[in-house]
Design a protein around this motif. Structure first.
Motif, PDB file in Angstrom:
ATOM      1  N   LEU A  54       0.857  -1.196   0.000  1.00 23.81           N
ATOM      2  CA  LEU A  54       0.000   0.000   0.000  1.00 23.81           C
ATOM      3  C   LEU A  54       0.881   1.229   0.000  1.00 23.81           C
ATOM      4  CD1 LEU A  54      -3.169   0.774   2.098  1.00 23.81           C
ATOM      5  CD2 LEU A  54      -1.240   2.365   2.155  1.00 23.81           C
ATOM      6  N   VAL A  55       0.567   2.185  -0.877  1.00 20.97           N
ATOM      7  CA  VAL A  55       1.285   3.460  -0.901  1.00 20.97           C
ATOM      8  C   VAL A  55       0.307   4.598  -0.641  1.00 20.97           C
ATOM      9  CG1 VAL A  55       3.142   2.691  -2.409  1.00 20.97           C
ATOM     10  CG2 VAL A  55       1.052   3.619  -3.421  1.00 20.97           C
ATOM     11  N   GLU A  56       0.778   5.572   0.100  1.00 21.83           N
ATOM     12  CA  GLU A  56      -0.013   6.758   0.443  1.00 21.83           C
ATOM     13  C   GLU A  56       0.838   7.991   0.160  1.00 21.83           C
ATOM     14  OE1 GLU A  56      -1.940   9.913   1.559  1.00 21.83           O
ATOM     15  OE2 GLU A  56      -2.997   7.989   1.463  1.00 21.83           O
ATOM     16  N   SER A  57       0.283   8.929  -0.606  1.00 23.97           N
ATOM     17  CA  SER A  57       1.067  10.083  -1.044  1.00 23.97           C
ATOM     18  C   SER A  57       1.427  11.027   0.091  1.00 23.97           C
ATOM     19  CB  SER A  57       0.300  10.858  -2.126  1.00 23.97           C
ATOM     20  OG  SER A  57      -0.940  11.316  -1.624  1.00 23.97           O
ATOM     21  N   HIS A  58       0.616  11.045   1.130  1.00 21.87           N
ATOM     22  CA  HIS A  58       0.905  11.876   2.297  1.00 21.87           C
ATOM     23  C   HIS A  58       1.025  10.955   3.514  1.00 21.87           C
ATOM     24  CE1 HIS A  58      -0.569  14.701  -0.706  1.00 21.87           C
ATOM     25  NE2 HIS A  58      -0.066  15.685   0.007  1.00 21.87           N
ATOM     26  N   ASP A  59       0.459  11.337   4.625  1.00 23.56           N
ATOM     27  CA  ASP A  59       0.484  10.457   5.795  1.00 23.56           C
ATOM     28  C   ASP A  59      -0.790   9.623   5.831  1.00 23.56           C
ATOM     29  OD1 ASP A  59       1.357   9.332   8.189  1.00 23.56           O
ATOM     30  OD2 ASP A  59       0.450  10.916   9.413  1.00 23.56           O
ATOM     31  N   PHE A  60      -0.747   8.492   6.512  1.00 22.60           N
ATOM     32  CA  PHE A  60      -1.951   7.701   6.698  1.00 22.60           C
ATOM     33  C   PHE A  60      -3.028   8.552   7.380  1.00 22.60           C
ATOM     34  CE2 PHE A  60       1.525   4.403   7.214  1.00 22.60           C
ATOM     35  CZ  PHE A  60       1.420   3.951   5.903  1.00 22.60           C
ATOM     36  N   ALA A  61      -4.235   8.512   6.828  1.00 20.94           N
ATOM     37  CA  ALA A  61      -5.384   9.259   7.370  1.00 20.94           C
ATOM     38  C   ALA A  61      -5.195  10.774   7.318  1.00 20.94           C
ATOM     39  CB  ALA A  61      -5.703   8.829   8.801  1.00 20.94           C
ATOM     40  N   LYS A  62      -4.313  11.245   6.450  1.00 23.43           N
ATOM     41  CA  LYS A  62      -4.114  12.692   6.311  1.00 23.43           C
ATOM     42  C   LYS A  62      -5.391  13.384   5.824  1.00 23.43           C
ATOM     43  CE  LYS A  62      -2.445  16.762   4.845  1.00 23.43           C
ATOM     44  NZ  LYS A  62      -2.119  17.896   5.704  1.00 23.43           N
ATOM     45  N   GLY A  63      -6.168  12.720   4.977  1.00 24.09           N
ATOM     46  CA  GLY A  63      -7.353  13.336   4.398  1.00 24.09           C
ATOM     47  C   GLY A  63      -8.587  13.149   5.249  1.00 24.09           C
ATOM     48  N   THR A  64      -9.648  12.670   4.620  1.00 23.71           N
ATOM     49  CA  THR A  64     -10.951  12.553   5.267  1.00 23.71           C
ATOM     50  C   THR A  64     -10.907  11.709   6.530  1.00 23.71           C
ATOM     51  OG1 THR A  64     -11.949  12.693   3.063  1.00 23.71           O
ATOM     52  CG2 THR A  64     -13.349  11.889   4.841  1.00 23.71           C
ATOM     53  N   SER A  65     -10.075  10.682   6.558  1.00 25.09           N
ATOM     54  CA  SER A  65     -10.121   9.688   7.635  1.00 25.09           C
ATOM     55  C   SER A  65      -9.657  10.193   8.983  1.00 25.09           C
ATOM     56  CB  SER A  65      -9.314   8.449   7.235  1.00 25.09           C
ATOM     57  OG  SER A  65      -9.895   7.823   6.113  1.00 25.09           O
ATOM     58  N   SER A  66      -9.076  11.373   9.068  1.00 26.92           N
ATOM     59  CA  SER A  66      -8.736  11.961  10.373  1.00 26.92           C
ATOM     60  C   SER A  66      -9.655  13.126  10.721  1.00 26.92           C
ATOM     61  CB  SER A  66      -7.282  12.447  10.384  1.00 26.92           C
ATOM     62  OG  SER A  66      -7.087  13.471   9.415  1.00 26.92           O
ATOM     63  N   ARG A  67     -10.663  13.379   9.876  1.00 32.62           N
ATOM     64  CA  ARG A  67     -11.496  14.578  10.054  1.00 32.62           C
ATOM     65  C   ARG A  67     -12.969  14.236  10.189  1.00 32.62           C
ATOM     66  NH1 ARG A  67      -8.088  18.634   7.018  1.00 32.62           N
ATOM     67  NH2 ARG A  67      -6.201  17.475   6.520  1.00 32.62           N
ATOM     68  N   ALA A  68     -13.247  13.024  10.690  1.00 34.51           N
ATOM     69  CA  ALA A  68     -14.629  12.602  10.905  1.00 34.51           C
ATOM     70  C   ALA A  68     -15.203  13.319  12.128  1.00 34.51           C
ATOM     71  CB  ALA A  68     -14.674  11.092  11.113  1.00 34.51           C
ATOM     72  N   THR A  69     -16.507  13.123  12.342  1.00 35.91           N
ATOM     73  CA  THR A  69     -17.152  13.678  13.536  1.00 35.91           C
ATOM     74  C   THR A  69     -16.860  12.807  14.748  1.00 35.91           C
ATOM     75  OG1 THR A  69     -18.876  14.495  12.049  1.00 35.91           O
ATOM     76  CG2 THR A  69     -19.329  14.667  14.370  1.00 35.91           C
ATOM     77  N   LYS A  70     -16.019  11.794  14.570  1.00 41.94           N
ATOM     78  CA  LYS A  70     -15.529  10.898  15.628  1.00 41.94           C
ATOM     79  C   LYS A  70     -16.619   9.958  16.139  1.00 41.94           C
ATOM     80  CE  LYS A  70     -12.151  13.787  15.106  1.00 41.94           C
ATOM     81  NZ  LYS A  70     -11.264  13.569  13.965  1.00 41.94           N
ATOM     82  N   LEU A  71     -17.612   9.665  15.306  1.00 38.67           N
ATOM     83  CA  LEU A  71     -18.704   8.800  15.717  1.00 38.67           C
ATOM     84  C   LEU A  71     -18.633   7.449  15.011  1.00 38.67           C
ATOM     85  CD1 LEU A  71     -21.661  11.346  15.681  1.00 38.67           C
ATOM     86  CD2 LEU A  71     -20.098  10.772  17.562  1.00 38.67           C
ATOM     87  N   VAL A  72     -18.787   6.391  15.779  1.00 39.79           N
ATOM     88  CA  VAL A  72     -18.945   5.040  15.244  1.00 39.79           C
ATOM     89  C   VAL A  72     -20.437   4.757  15.355  1.00 39.79           C
ATOM     90  CG1 VAL A  72     -18.288   2.619  15.477  1.00 39.79           C
ATOM     91  CG2 VAL A  72     -16.685   4.420  16.137  1.00 39.79           C
ATOM     92  N   HIS A  73     -21.154   4.918  14.258  1.00 40.58           N
ATOM     93  CA  HIS A  73     -22.609   4.933  14.384  1.00 40.58           C
ATOM     94  C   HIS A  73     -23.319   4.302  13.198  1.00 40.58           C
ATOM     95  CE1 HIS A  73     -23.180   8.899  11.969  1.00 40.58           C
ATOM     96  NE2 HIS A  73     -21.976   8.422  11.739  1.00 40.58           N
ATOM     97  N   GLY A  74     -24.539   3.877  13.465  1.00 44.15           N
ATOM     98  CA  GLY A  74     -25.380   3.347  12.404  1.00 44.15           C
ATOM     99  C   GLY A  74     -25.900   4.436  11.509  1.00 44.15           C
TER     100      GLY A  74
END
Length: 537
Positions: A54-74
Motif C-alpha cells: 500500500l502506498v499513500e502520497s501523504h500520511d496515513f489518514a491525512k485526508g478525510t479519515s482523520s477529520r470525521a465527527t468521531k462517531l462510530v454509528h449506524g
C-alpha cells in the motif's frame, strides 16, 4: 494475555520500508490510498494470506479519515432517510469495531433535548426502531428522559430553548472513536500480517500491458526515488481523489471515465469542555434550516458540527466557509446556556466526504446523496472503491475483495478474516474516549511507550517525549504534523497549544529520524486551524 506475552511493537524504519519497496517482486495486491478504506483492504487481504503493498502520497489518514465527527454509528439521520440496509450494516459493524479496538472506540450516550410536545415521542419511536435494527448488537436501550434527567445529562442545555421550554429528552446509544489513531492501528495491524505500507510515497502512474493494468509507478516523496510495483490486482482507494486515477486509467485504454465522486465538506469547531461539561453527546436532529447539529465530548474538549456543503475543489487542507462557521456558532448558541464565540474556538477543521453521485447528477445537494460505498472494476482491471463511512470500513474491504475475486483478479479465499481480529494495542480501558488524552490511548502498548527515553517528561496536552519517540520508531511518523495532528490529536484539539509544542517535537524528530521535520509548514497549518473565514470564503 500478560504483558510479557504481548508482541513487541514492530519498527517502522524508513530505509527498511523503502528497501522492501525497491525489491523486484510481484504482489497479489497493490493499494493506492492510506485512509480508512485502503487500510481496511490491506488488513483484510493480508489476513487472508495475500501479498500486499500500500502506498499513500501523504500520511496515513491525512485526508478525510482523520477529520470525521468521531462517531462510530449506524446513522440516525440515514434511518430518517429510509436507508435501512446502510443502517443495519453500520450497526453490525459498529459492534465489531468496538470489540476489535476497545482502547480507541467505545460506546457513547446521546441525548436529544425536546422543546415541543411531539418531539420526544416522534424521535423516540424512530430510535426504538434503531434499537430493533441493532438487535443483539445494541449498546443500550433508548430511554425517554424527564426535564430533570435531561438537564442532568446535559447540564448546560438551554432550559428555555428556541422552540419553547425544555420538556425532556430522548437518550440513545452509539459509539465514538479516535479516527486517526484507529487508522494507524489498521496500518500497523496490516503490517503485522505481512503487508508493506509506505506513507509519503505517491502513485505517479499506472502500468498497462495489452490493455490490462499490471502495476504502478511510485515515488518516494522524501528522496524523489522512483520505483515500479507489479501486482495482479490494483485497488484505487484514494477517497475523494479516486477520479484522478480513473481518468488516467481510462485514457490509457481509450475509454473515458465519468466522475463518480461529489465531494461534500464537513466543518467542525472545537471548544473547551466547559461549554458542555458532560460525557453525553447532544444531538439536535433538525436545526432552524433543517440541518443536524452535534455537540460531542472528545479527548477532553467538545466538538461542534457539522456541515454538509458541496465542494468543487479537492484541497488537501480545505478551508471552512464563513456561512458554515456562522451556522455552527449560531445554532450552538440556541441550545447552550453559554454561547460559544469566535474567540472561544480552539481549532477549526474540515473534512471532504467522497459521496457517490448517480450518473448525470450535478451533486448540487450533497445532503441527499447516498453514504453507501461503491466498488467498480474498469475494463483494464482497476478496482475503485469510494463512498461509505468510517464505521463500515471492514465491510467495505470485504466487498472490495469479493469484487477482485469476481473479476478473476485474485483467487477467491475465505472471508470474515477480520471479523474478530484484534487491532494492534487492543485492550479494554477504564478510560473514556471523551477523557483528556494520555497513555491509555496506547492500550496494551502503554508499557512499550513507558520504557522509552522521556517517559516522565510531559510536553503538554497529554503528550510526552517518549510518545514522540514511539511515533517515530513504531508509528511511521516523519514530520511534526504526523505527531501533533494524527499520533497525538493536539492540532485538532487546541491548535495554539500544538503550535507552542511544535519546536520541541521537531527537535525530537530530528534526533529520531535525522530528516527535516517540516516545522515551518506545521506552524502555518496551526495558523490555518485557528483562523476564522472572512466574508466571501
Amino acid at each position: 494475555m500478560t504483558n510479557e506475552s504481548l508482541p513487541a511493537p514492530a519498527p517502522t524504519r524508513r530505509k527498511e520500508l523503502i528497501d522492501r519497496l525497491a525489491e523486484p517482486r510481484h504482489y497479489d495486491l497493490a493499494i493506492i490510498g492510506g485512509g480508512a478504506t485502503g487500510l481496511g483492504v490491506a488488513l483484510d487481504a493480508a489476513a487472508r494470506g495475500f501479498s500486499v503493498v500500500l502506498v499513500e502520497s501523504h500520511d496515513f489518514a491525512k485526508g478525510t479519515s482523520s477529520r470525521a465527527t468521531k462517531l462510530v454509528h449506524g446513522g440516525v439521520r440515514y434511518l430518517a432517510q429510509g436507508n435501512i440496509s446502510l443502517v443495519r450494516e453500520a450497526l453490525h459493524e459498529r459492534t465489531t469495531l468496538l470489540a476489535n479496538a476497545p482502547h480507541l472506540a467505545q460506546p457513547l450516550p446521546f441525548v436529544m433535548p425536546s422543546y415541543k410536545f411531539w418531539e420526544a415521542p416522534f424521535y423516540g419511536v424512530g430510535l426504538k426502531m434503531y434499537d430493533a435494527l441493532a438487535g443483539k448488537a445494541g449498546l443500550g436501550a433508548t430511554e425517554f428522559l424527564s426535564r430533570k434527567e435531561t438537564l442532568a445529562c446535559l447540564p448546560t442545555v438551554q432550559s428555555q430553548g428556541p422552540n419553547g421550554c425544555l420538556r425532556g429528552g430522548v437518550k440513545y446509544w452509539d459509539g465514538q472513536f479516535d479516527d486517526a489513531r484507529l487508522a494507524l492501528a489498521l496500518a500497523r495491524s496490516a503490517a503485522r500480517q505481512g503487508a508493506l505500507l509506505v506513507n509519503y510515497c505517491s502513485a505517479t502512474g499506472l502500468i498497462h500491458e495489452s490493455g490490462k493494468l499490471v502495476g504502478l509507478h511510485v515515488q518516494d516523496q522524501e528522496t524523489g526515488q522512483a520505483f515500479e510495483v507489479r501486482a495482479s490486482c490494483v485497488v484505487n482507494a484514494a477517497g475523494v481523489w479516486v477520479d484522478q486515477l480513473r481518468l488516467q486509467d481510462g485514457q490509457a485504454i481509450g475509454r473515458e471515465a465519468q466522475p463518480m465522486v461529489a465531494p461534500s465538506q464537513g466543518v467542525h469547531i472545537v471548544v473547551d469542555r466547559s461549554f458542555l461539561p458532560t460525557d453525553h453527546a447532544m444531538l439536535i436532529p433538525k436545526t432552524e434550516d433543517g440541518r443536524v447539529l452535534f455537540a460531542v465530548p472528545w479527548l477532553g474538549k467538545t466538538i461542534l458540527g457539522t456541515t454538509d456543503t458541496p465542494r468543487g475543489d479537492l484541497a488537501r487542507e480545505p478551508l471552512p466557509f464563513k456561512e458554515e462557521v456562522d451556522f455552527i456558532l449560531r445554532e450552538s448558541a440556541r441550545y447552550l446556556t453559554r454561547a460559544p464565540l469566535p474567540a472561544d474556538i480552539r481549532s477549526i477543521w474540515v473534512g471532504l466526504r467522497p459521496l457517490v453521485k448517480p450518473p448525470d447528477d450535478d451533486a448540487g445537494n450533497t445532503q441527499a446523496l447516498s453514504r453507501e460505498h461503491t466498488v467498480l472494476v474498469s475494463k483494464s482491471g482497476l478496482v475503485t472503491v469510494t463512498g461509505g463511512k468510517w464505521t463500515t470500513y471492514r465491510a467495505m474491504a470485504e466487498d472490495v475483495l469479493d469484487k477482485c475475486f469476481g473479476a478473476n483478479l485474485l483467487p477467491a479465499r475465505t472471508g470474515k478474516a477480520t471479523a474478530h481480529l484484534k487491532l494492534v494495542g487492543a485492550q479494554a480501558s477504564s478510560h473514556r474516549i471523551s477523557d483528556v488524552p494520555g497513555l491509555h490511548l496506547y492500550g496494551s502498548e502503554a508499557g512499550a511507550v513507558q520504557i522509552l527515553p522521556g517517559a516522565g517528561r510531559q510536553l503538554g496536552g497529554g503528550l510526552t517525549e517518549a510518545m514522540v519517540r514511539f511515533a517515530a520508531r513504531y508509528e511511521y511518523a516523519r514530520c511534526v504534523e504526523d505527531v501533533l495532528a494524527r499520533r497525538s490529536r493536539l492540532l485538532f484539539l487546541d491548535a495554539a497549544l500544538a503550535r507552542t509544542l511544535a519546536p520541541q517535537v521537531a527537535e525530537l524528530l530530528r534526533q529520531e529520524n535525522g530528516t527535516d521535520p517540516q516545522l515551518d509548514a506545521f506552524l502555518a497549518l496551526c495558523d490555518q486551524y485557528l483562523s476564522l473565514p472572512k466574508a466571501g470564503n
